[in-house]
Motif scaffolding. Structure first.
Motif, PDB file in Angstrom:
ATOM      1  N   GLN A  50       0.835  -1.203   0.000  1.00 52.75           N
ATOM      2  CA  GLN A  50       0.000   0.000   0.000  1.00 52.75           C
ATOM      3  C   GLN A  50       0.872   1.256   0.000  1.00 52.75           C
ATOM      4  O   GLN A  50       0.637   2.206  -0.750  1.00 52.75           O
ATOM      5  CB  GLN A  50      -0.883  -0.040   1.257  1.00 52.75           C
ATOM      6  CG  GLN A  50      -1.849   1.107   1.402  1.00 52.75           C
ATOM      7  CD  GLN A  50      -2.926   1.053   0.353  1.00 52.75           C
ATOM      8  OE1 GLN A  50      -3.230  -0.024  -0.152  1.00 52.75           O
ATOM      9  NE2 GLN A  50      -3.465   2.196  -0.008  1.00 52.75           N
ATOM     10  N   ASP A 107      -0.868  -6.117  -6.388  1.00 51.09           N
ATOM     11  CA  ASP A 107      -1.747  -6.057  -5.216  1.00 51.09           C
ATOM     12  C   ASP A 107      -3.012  -6.880  -5.444  1.00 51.09           C
ATOM     13  O   ASP A 107      -3.530  -7.520  -4.535  1.00 51.09           O
ATOM     14  CB  ASP A 107      -2.103  -4.584  -4.960  1.00 51.09           C
ATOM     15  CG  ASP A 107      -2.802  -4.395  -3.625  1.00 51.09           C
ATOM     16  OD1 ASP A 107      -2.638  -5.249  -2.748  1.00 51.09           O
ATOM     17  OD2 ASP A 107      -3.505  -3.383  -3.469  1.00 51.09           O
ATOM     18  N   HIS A 108      -3.491  -6.865  -6.676  1.00 52.12           N
ATOM     19  CA  HIS A 108      -4.722  -7.591  -6.976  1.00 52.12           C
ATOM     20  C   HIS A 108      -4.437  -8.915  -7.658  1.00 52.12           C
ATOM     21  O   HIS A 108      -5.277  -9.437  -8.400  1.00 52.12           O
ATOM     22  CB  HIS A 108      -5.660  -6.709  -7.800  1.00 52.12           C
ATOM     23  CG  HIS A 108      -6.179  -5.554  -6.999  1.00 52.12           C
ATOM     24  ND1 HIS A 108      -7.219  -5.676  -6.118  1.00 52.12           N
ATOM     25  CD2 HIS A 108      -5.741  -4.275  -6.883  1.00 52.12           C
ATOM     26  CE1 HIS A 108      -7.424  -4.518  -5.516  1.00 52.12           C
ATOM     27  NE2 HIS A 108      -6.536  -3.651  -5.966  1.00 52.12           N
ATOM     28  N   PHE A 110      -2.783  -9.806 -10.141  1.00 48.79           N
ATOM     29  CA  PHE A 110      -2.829  -9.806 -11.616  1.00 48.79           C
ATOM     30  C   PHE A 110      -4.114 -10.451 -12.129  1.00 48.79           C
ATOM     31  O   PHE A 110      -4.095 -11.174 -13.118  1.00 48.79           O
ATOM     32  CB  PHE A 110      -1.595 -10.515 -12.204  1.00 48.79           C
ATOM     33  CG  PHE A 110      -0.296  -9.853 -11.819  1.00 48.79           C
ATOM     34  CD1 PHE A 110       0.146  -8.730 -12.488  1.00 48.79           C
ATOM     35  CD2 PHE A 110       0.467 -10.344 -10.765  1.00 48.79           C
ATOM     36  CE1 PHE A 110       1.339  -8.104 -12.130  1.00 48.79           C
ATOM     37  CE2 PHE A 110       1.652  -9.720 -10.403  1.00 48.79           C
ATOM     38  CZ  PHE A 110       2.080  -8.601 -11.083  1.00 48.79           C
ATOM     39  N   ASP A 118     -12.540  -2.654 -11.607  1.00 46.35           N
ATOM     40  CA  ASP A 118     -12.081  -1.402 -10.992  1.00 46.35           C
ATOM     41  C   ASP A 118     -12.079  -0.275 -12.022  1.00 46.35           C
ATOM     42  O   ASP A 118     -12.584   0.815 -11.772  1.00 46.35           O
ATOM     43  CB  ASP A 118     -10.655  -1.584 -10.447  1.00 46.35           C
ATOM     44  CG  ASP A 118     -10.639  -1.864  -8.947  1.00 46.35           C
ATOM     45  OD1 ASP A 118     -11.728  -1.944  -8.350  1.00 46.35           O
ATOM     46  OD2 ASP A 118      -9.538  -1.994  -8.385  1.00 46.35           O
ATOM     47  N   ARG A 122     -15.223   2.046 -11.037  1.00 44.64           N
ATOM     48  CA  ARG A 122     -14.833   2.953  -9.958  1.00 44.64           C
ATOM     49  C   ARG A 122     -14.093   4.159 -10.508  1.00 44.64           C
ATOM     50  O   ARG A 122     -12.951   4.058 -10.946  1.00 44.64           O
ATOM     51  CB  ARG A 122     -13.993   2.204  -8.932  1.00 44.64           C
ATOM     52  CG  ARG A 122     -14.829   1.145  -8.226  1.00 44.64           C
ATOM     53  CD  ARG A 122     -14.094   0.428  -7.141  1.00 44.64           C
ATOM     54  NE  ARG A 122     -13.937  -0.982  -7.426  1.00 44.64           N
ATOM     55  CZ  ARG A 122     -14.935  -1.871  -7.398  1.00 44.64           C
ATOM     56  NH1 ARG A 122     -16.144  -1.486  -7.095  1.00 44.64           N
ATOM     57  NH2 ARG A 122     -14.714  -3.129  -7.671  1.00 44.64           N
ATOM     58  N   PHE A 124     -12.545   6.510  -9.345  1.00 48.34           N
ATOM     59  CA  PHE A 124     -11.209   6.719  -8.765  1.00 48.34           C
ATOM     60  C   PHE A 124     -10.147   5.995  -9.587  1.00 48.34           C
ATOM     61  O   PHE A 124      -9.119   6.572  -9.953  1.00 48.34           O
ATOM     62  CB  PHE A 124     -11.242   6.232  -7.303  1.00 48.34           C
ATOM     63  CG  PHE A 124      -9.927   5.819  -6.733  1.00 48.34           C
ATOM     64  CD1 PHE A 124      -8.868   6.710  -6.658  1.00 48.34           C
ATOM     65  CD2 PHE A 124      -9.750   4.534  -6.234  1.00 48.34           C
ATOM     66  CE1 PHE A 124      -7.658   6.325  -6.108  1.00 48.34           C
ATOM     67  CE2 PHE A 124      -8.550   4.147  -5.681  1.00 48.34           C
ATOM     68  CZ  PHE A 124      -7.499   5.030  -5.624  1.00 48.34           C
ATOM     69  N   TRP A 175      -9.793  11.623  -5.375  1.00 47.85           N
ATOM     70  CA  TRP A 175     -10.804  10.594  -5.139  1.00 47.85           C
ATOM     71  C   TRP A 175     -10.266   9.425  -4.307  1.00 47.85           C
ATOM     72  O   TRP A 175     -11.035   8.673  -3.724  1.00 47.85           O
ATOM     73  CB  TRP A 175     -11.337  10.065  -6.483  1.00 47.85           C
ATOM     74  CG  TRP A 175     -12.381  10.953  -7.078  1.00 47.85           C
ATOM     75  CD1 TRP A 175     -13.142  11.871  -6.419  1.00 47.85           C
ATOM     76  CD2 TRP A 175     -12.793  11.001  -8.449  1.00 47.85           C
ATOM     77  NE1 TRP A 175     -13.993  12.499  -7.294  1.00 47.85           N
ATOM     78  CE2 TRP A 175     -13.813  11.971  -8.544  1.00 47.85           C
ATOM     79  CE3 TRP A 175     -12.406  10.306  -9.595  1.00 47.85           C
ATOM     80  CZ2 TRP A 175     -14.442  12.275  -9.742  1.00 47.85           C
ATOM     81  CZ3 TRP A 175     -13.040  10.614 -10.790  1.00 47.85           C
ATOM     82  CH2 TRP A 175     -14.043  11.595 -10.864  1.00 47.85           C
ATOM     83  N   VAL A 177      -8.420   9.592  -1.663  1.00 46.20           N
ATOM     84  CA  VAL A 177      -8.176   9.920  -0.262  1.00 46.20           C
ATOM     85  C   VAL A 177      -9.462   9.749   0.541  1.00 46.20           C
ATOM     86  O   VAL A 177     -10.545  10.070   0.074  1.00 46.20           O
ATOM     87  CB  VAL A 177      -7.632  11.360  -0.159  1.00 46.20           C
ATOM     88  CG1 VAL A 177      -7.848  11.923   1.224  1.00 46.20           C
ATOM     89  CG2 VAL A 177      -6.158  11.374  -0.508  1.00 46.20           C
ATOM     90  N   LYS A 178      -9.319   9.223   1.767  1.00 42.38           N
ATOM     91  CA  LYS A 178     -10.500   8.922   2.565  1.00 42.38           C
ATOM     92  C   LYS A 178     -11.108  10.183   3.158  1.00 42.38           C
ATOM     93  O   LYS A 178     -12.302  10.409   3.065  1.00 42.38           O
ATOM     94  CB  LYS A 178     -10.095   7.950   3.679  1.00 42.38           C
ATOM     95  CG  LYS A 178     -11.258   7.274   4.355  1.00 42.38           C
ATOM     96  CD  LYS A 178     -10.825   5.984   5.036  1.00 42.38           C
ATOM     97  CE  LYS A 178     -11.165   5.973   6.506  1.00 42.38           C
ATOM     98  NZ  LYS A 178     -10.554   4.878   7.229  1.00 42.38           N
ATOM     99  N   LYS A 179     -10.290  11.007   3.756  1.00 40.70           N
ATOM    100  CA  LYS A 179     -10.887  12.139   4.474  1.00 40.70           C
ATOM    101  C   LYS A 179     -10.043  13.413   4.395  1.00 40.70           C
ATOM    102  O   LYS A 179     -10.551  14.495   4.172  1.00 40.70           O
ATOM    103  CB  LYS A 179     -11.085  11.737   5.942  1.00 40.70           C
ATOM    104  CG  LYS A 179     -12.032  12.624   6.713  1.00 40.70           C
ATOM    105  CD  LYS A 179     -13.454  12.498   6.203  1.00 40.70           C
ATOM    106  CE  LYS A 179     -14.201  13.783   6.488  1.00 40.70           C
ATOM    107  NZ  LYS A 179     -15.512  13.803   5.897  1.00 40.70           N
TER     108      LYS A 179
END
Lengths: 216, 264
Positions: A50, A107-108, A110, A118, A122, A124, A175, A177-179
């Motif tokens: 991450q 991360d996913h 492949f 995604d 999405r 984002f 997009w 970022v959470k907060k």
């Protein structure tokens, strides 16, 4: 800055600051090396994938913004060196964007279905993916021969896609970022400044041309 | 120090426990900063003694009680639970605490009580992150009464055989293992039984992204990412996320007949 007098007078003088372009390349690759070392030593924390995704994304945006700042900087200061590091900065941005995407794919696992989902569903991810797609033709036409093949005017128009890419990149960051939108806000302001300079300069140039009676 | 292994209880997972160093340095706790490493750095300013908890609302025996008295009321139990964050990562946490049900039975909810509202400490002097209006302070969470009474629902006071570290929610936190981590409110100072569904912090901050129920559900994506997989902290590859975080056998009946896409 002082330059040697003989260099100034010679017609095909060596470009000033000859170490700068290779320096930019080396300096631009250093964060990747640091990332690799941090990953090996565990310094990326409890969620290294991450963290690496975030860092390569930020580096992409920063390098893209720097590459787009070259021309305004050259025009404002009449320095010539920004023009000579622009290509390296742009290509470095592409390298980090590709790394960012590769890490996301890793991360996913492949898994094409996950990635497709995604990208399509999405916004984002759609924005980030679109930015990457836009950078591909720019990286592919970064050579001198590509400029010749396309012709400078067409090449230049094509490379204005970099503005769309950086805007999409900043949107992707916003997009994602959470907060806390401090980081994305800074990115958005920098992108807005780049656009403003470009627009103002474009208008000034058009006015000059109109004065000289060079209407297209 | 090697710890004697106790036999696993009926609610424990046998999965590998997340190393203490990672469980205590990778935390979402905006009261102490937005970065995951911030709480471990900043939570030292929180004073967890003396600490009183007010229990009120629709109860027959409201009480204001000191934390040490409160935890002396019940035998403390070890529970090794999975913890799944809404952001897509997870840990395995060996909590120490008492079932919320035991506390609720003691204070006797009235017939009107339908929900339990939890309120965290609101003190920017002790919680520097609260000087930032990134969320509406204090942090508030809530459960339906039957969720609160479920034997899995724990009030934790310890982690991995030690007193709960400040960054993990000391001195008293909620643990609801089948829900996303943000439901498990930390530093609880008030527990109020209510008739109406509490207005909870994240659901207020971003209602399209965070619901009141927030049950772990791989088939309901977050608007910005899929919830189908998660990264267990310490592992490189993602693993599939289980419905109700693997506690479906114990809790799925609570939501029978509910549209879990609507009540996400």
């Amino acid at each position: 800055m002082s330059r040697a007098a003989p260099a100034r007078s010679s017609p095909r003088r060596a470009a000033p600051l000859p170490w700068l372009p290779p320096g930019v390349v080396v300096g631009g690759l250093l964060p990747a090396l640091v990332l690799l070392l941090d990953a090996r030593s565990g310094a990326l924390g409890a969620n290294p994938v991450q963290r690496a995704i975030l860092q390569t994304g930020l580096l992409t945006l920063a390098l893209l913004a720097l590459s787009l700042a070259c021309t305004p900087l050259r025009l404002l200061t009449s320095w010539t060196w920004p023009a000579r590091v622009r290509k390296a900065l742009g290509l470095l941005a592409f390298v980090y964007a590709a790394l960012h995407f590769a890490l996301y794919l890793f991360d996913h696992g492949f898994t094409p279905q996950v990635v497709l989902d995604d990208v399509l569903k999405r916004p984002f991810v759609t924005a980030g993916f679109a930015a990457l797609v836009l950078l591909v033709p720019l990286a592919a036409t970064s050579t001198r021969s590509a400029v010749k093949r396309l012709g400078f005017a067409r090449w230049q128009r094509l490379h204005q896609l970099a503005y769309a890419a950086v805007a999409l990149g900043a949107l992707h960051y916003w997009w994602g970022v959470k907060k806390d939108h401090t980081g994305p806000l800074i990115a958005a302001l920098i992108v807005a400044a780049l656009f403003a300079v470009r627009l103002l300069w474009g208008r000034g140039r058009r006015r000059k041309k109109a004065k000289a009676g060079m209407r297209f | 120090i090697a710890q004697a292994r106790r036999p696993l209880g009926p609610y424990d997972t046998s999965e590998a426990v997340t190393p203490y160093a990672q469980a205590t340095t990778y935390n979402n706790y905006y009261e102490f900063g937005l970065d995951k490493a911030d709480p471990a750095r900043n939570a030292g300013s929180l004073r967890t003694r003396p600490w009183t908890v007010l229990i009120d609302g629709e109860v027959r025996k409201p009480v204001r009680v000191d934390i040490d008295t409160l935890q002396s009321w019940f035998p403390l139990e070890d529970r090794i639970y999975r913890m799944r964050c809404v952001e897509g990562w997870s840990m395995v946490m060996p909590w120490l605490g008492f079932p919320l049900a035991a506390l609720l039975r003691r204070i006797e909810p009235t017939g009107k009580a339908k929900y339990v509202q939890f309120t965290a400490l609101n003190d920017p002097k002790q919680m520097p992150g609260q000087r930032d209006a990134v969320l509406d302070w204090p942090y508030v969470e809530g459960l339906r009464l039957d969720e609160a009474m479920h034997p899995l629902t724990l009030m934790a006071v310890g982690l991995q055989g030690r007193i709960l570290p400040n960054q993990n929610g000391a001195p008293l936190r909620l643990v609801v293992p089948w829900k996303y981590g943000f439901k498990s409110i930390k530093a609880v100072v008030r527990i109020t039984l209510t008739e109406k569904q509490p207005k909870t912090t994240w659901a207020l901050a971003s209602p399209t992204e965070y619901g009141f129920y927030a049950n772990v559900n791989p088939s309901v994506p977050h608007p910005r990412w899929s919830q189908a997989t998660e990264r267990r902290i310490g592992e490189l590859r993602r693993r599939p996320t289980l419905p109700f975080n693997g506690y479906a056998d114990q809790v799925a009946h609570l939501y029978k007949g509910m549209d879990l896409r609507r009540f996400f």
